[in-house]
Design a protein around this motif. Structure first.
Motif, mmCIF file in Angstrom:
data_model
loop_
_atom_site.group_PDB
_atom_site.id
_atom_site.type_symbol
_atom_site.label_atom_id
_atom_site.label_comp_id
_atom_site.label_asym_id
_atom_site.label_seq_id
_atom_site.Cartn_x
_atom_site.Cartn_y
_atom_site.Cartn_z
ATOM 1 N N ILE A 187 0.958 -1.071 0.046
ATOM 2 C CA ILE A 187 0.270 -0.022 -0.115
ATOM 3 C C ILE A 187 0.963 1.197 0.051
ATOM 4 O O ILE A 187 1.621 1.516 1.057
ATOM 5 C CB ILE A 187 -0.848 -0.225 1.269
ATOM 6 C CG1 ILE A 187 -1.688 -1.160 1.315
ATOM 7 C CG2 ILE A 187 -1.723 1.249 1.142
ATOM 8 C CD1 ILE A 187 -2.477 -1.423 2.521
ATOM 9 N N SER A 198 -8.003 2.866 0.694
ATOM 10 C CA SER A 198 -7.202 2.521 -0.267
ATOM 11 C C SER A 198 -8.178 1.596 -0.990
ATOM 12 O O SER A 198 -8.805 0.510 -0.375
ATOM 13 C CB SER A 198 -5.815 1.947 0.166
ATOM 14 O OG SER A 198 -5.377 1.520 -1.131
ATOM 15 N N TRP A 234 -2.872 -1.186 -5.220
ATOM 16 C CA TRP A 234 -3.625 -0.504 -4.341
ATOM 17 C C TRP A 234 -3.188 1.028 -4.229
ATOM 18 O O TRP A 234 -2.180 1.302 -4.691
ATOM 19 C CB TRP A 234 -3.543 -1.095 -3.005
ATOM 20 C CG TRP A 234 -4.209 -2.345 -2.878
ATOM 21 C CD1 TRP A 234 -3.482 -3.420 -2.937
ATOM 22 C CD2 TRP A 234 -5.450 -2.752 -2.168
ATOM 23 N NE1 TRP A 234 -4.331 -4.538 -2.594
ATOM 24 C CE2 TRP A 234 -5.487 -3.913 -2.331
ATOM 25 C CE3 TRP A 234 -6.551 -2.015 -1.566
ATOM 26 C CZ2 TRP A 234 -6.631 -4.603 -1.878
ATOM 27 C CZ3 TRP A 234 -7.706 -2.458 -1.288
ATOM 28 C CH2 TRP A 234 -7.735 -3.892 -1.301
ATOM 29 N N PRO A 287 -3.360 5.958 0.249
ATOM 30 C CA PRO A 287 -4.670 6.349 0.948
ATOM 31 C C PRO A 287 -5.079 7.552 0.854
ATOM 32 O O PRO A 287 -4.463 8.627 0.802
ATOM 33 C CB PRO A 287 -4.093 6.114 2.389
ATOM 34 C CG PRO A 287 -2.880 5.080 2.210
ATOM 35 C CD PRO A 287 -2.491 5.450 0.811
#
Length: 409
Positions: free
Chosen positions: A143, A181, A189, A192
């Motif tokens: 991420i 996300s 991904w 965020p």
């Protein structure tokens, strides 16, 4: 409540869905000593078959890293005599902060955190089964843009199409904020993105849990007012957007206390778990039974939050009207309080009044007391169409009568 570093798993009570479903909760029951200890328990997650409870334990000498090195994933199975003694005999546990942050729809894929305060996080891990063998090692889910220089937590939806994070980032409003996300078409991904100012405050927001239908987000916050240190709230997803949410609503005293309450998870709208330090220095796990309750609210309506009440009516203005024994008459002080509230809201016709009996001596006395309040509000100039008195919650028997005034719009 000791807040763990890089370990806030966040999964899941009065709550209103997009269809105005209202949920009521029984009084919270502390889980047994087979689960709770004198250390810190948190982040409960129930397996899809309902037979296994996963949770995190910190500050415990039985953890793989001892008392101070990190936290472990612990598991308790449900048997004929209730919850069995919990165990942390899992290969995912080490001297870092370990916690399960989601379970796939298949019930076999688990998502967990393996975090160290001395290393930057790249993402979370997934594995098949609770005790992966050497031939089935966990794999990293990257991420981008994770900020883990402070507290951080995750929640992975069972469909594995959205991951919620709680962290402090350069664009945060205060301490930890909530972010999300999503998985893109190429399987990667996104960085965020903030859930926005409706949810995030200058305080902290943490422990997100998304309902099974993906329409309701539960989380804990100390920035929306409430009963104590931190309360559990819910917010409704609007327009199927991950960035547009309704005003958060406090889950009420059935779950929240004047201490730290967080990590709420709910299953089948019938069973909930959460963590609270209401009985001591460290948090324990609690269980509540959930049921659908009555409501007078229409789609899109909600009760005012404490912050909204404070803004419109004023801080420290009581919403509770206690009648003396056998009396059905408003006291001078109660008349003055109703005058003050009515005067504040006279021109704000979007705000409506809901009278609810909380305690009663007898039903006929309650009826007369409600009537007295309704009549006085009408005399003060409040349109009768703005006043409702439908009973939506259980009434406690008492030697006095108590009517609560709720505002909604």
């Amino acid at each position: 409540m000791v807040r763990q570093f890089c370990v806030a798993v966040f999964f899941l009570v009065v709550s209103i869905s997009s269809q105005c479903q209202v949920l009521e909760f029984t009084s919270a029951v502390k889980l047994p000593a087979t689960i709770n200890s004198d250390a810190e328990e948190g982040m409960p997650l129930l397996s899809p078959d309902g037979k296994r409870l996963l949770f995190a334990r910190a500050l415990y000498d039985g953890n793989k890293g001892g008392v101070y090195a990190g936290q472990d994933v612990w598991i308790s199975d449900y048997g004929t005599n209730g919850w069995k003694k919990a165990s942390n005999d899992l290969t995912v546990n080490n001297k870092n902060n370990n916690s399960v942050v989601g379970i796939g729809k298949d019930g076999k894929t688990f998502y967990f955190v393996n975090a160290s305060p001395f290393q930057k996080m790249e993402g979370i891990y997934a594995f098949s089964g609770l005790n992966p063998s050497r031939s089935d090692r966990p794999w990293l889910i990257t991420i981008p843009g994770i900020e883990n220089y402070d507290f951080i937590g995750f929640y992975v939806s069972p469909d594995v199409d959205v991951i919620f994070l709680s962290m402090k980032a350069p664009d945060s409003h205060g301490n930890e904020d909530l972010y999300y996300s999503v998985k893109e078409a190429d399987g990667l991904w996104t960085k965020p993105r903030s859930l926005g100012a409706t949810i995030n405050t200058f305080g902290f927001e943490m422990s997100p849990f998304l309902s099974a239908d993906k329409k309701r987000l539960y989380f804990s916050s100390n920035g929306h007012g409430g009963l104590g240190d931190a309360d559990i709230f819910y917010s409704e997803r609007i327009y199927d957007s991950w960035e547009t949410w309704s005003v958060p609503v406090n889950l009420g005293s059935g779950v929240n206390s004047n201490k730290f309450d967080a990590y709420f998870s709910i299953y089948g709208d019938t069973l909930g778990f959460f963590a609270s330090n209401r009985e001591g220095r460290y948090a324990d796990l609690y269980q509540v039974n959930v049921r659908e309750a009555k409501t007078i609210l229409k789609k899109g309506e909600h009760y005012l939050t404490q912050d909204e009440w404070n803004s419109l009516v004023g801080k420290n203005v009581s919403a509770s009207f206690a009648f003396p024994h056998q009396s059905t008459l408003l006291t001078p002080g109660q008349k003055e309080l109703l005058f003050y509230i009515a005067n504040k809201l006279m021109l704000n016709r979007e705000i409506k009044f809901h009278l609810v009996v909380k305690e009663e001596e007898a039903s006929d006395l309650s009826g007369e007391r409600m009537k007295a309040m309704q009549e006085h509000l009408k005399q003060l100039g409040i349109d009768p169409v703005r006043i409702s008195s439908g009973q939506v919650s259980e009434i406690e028997k008492s030697s006095r009568g108590v009517v609560e005034l709720r505002l909604f719009q």
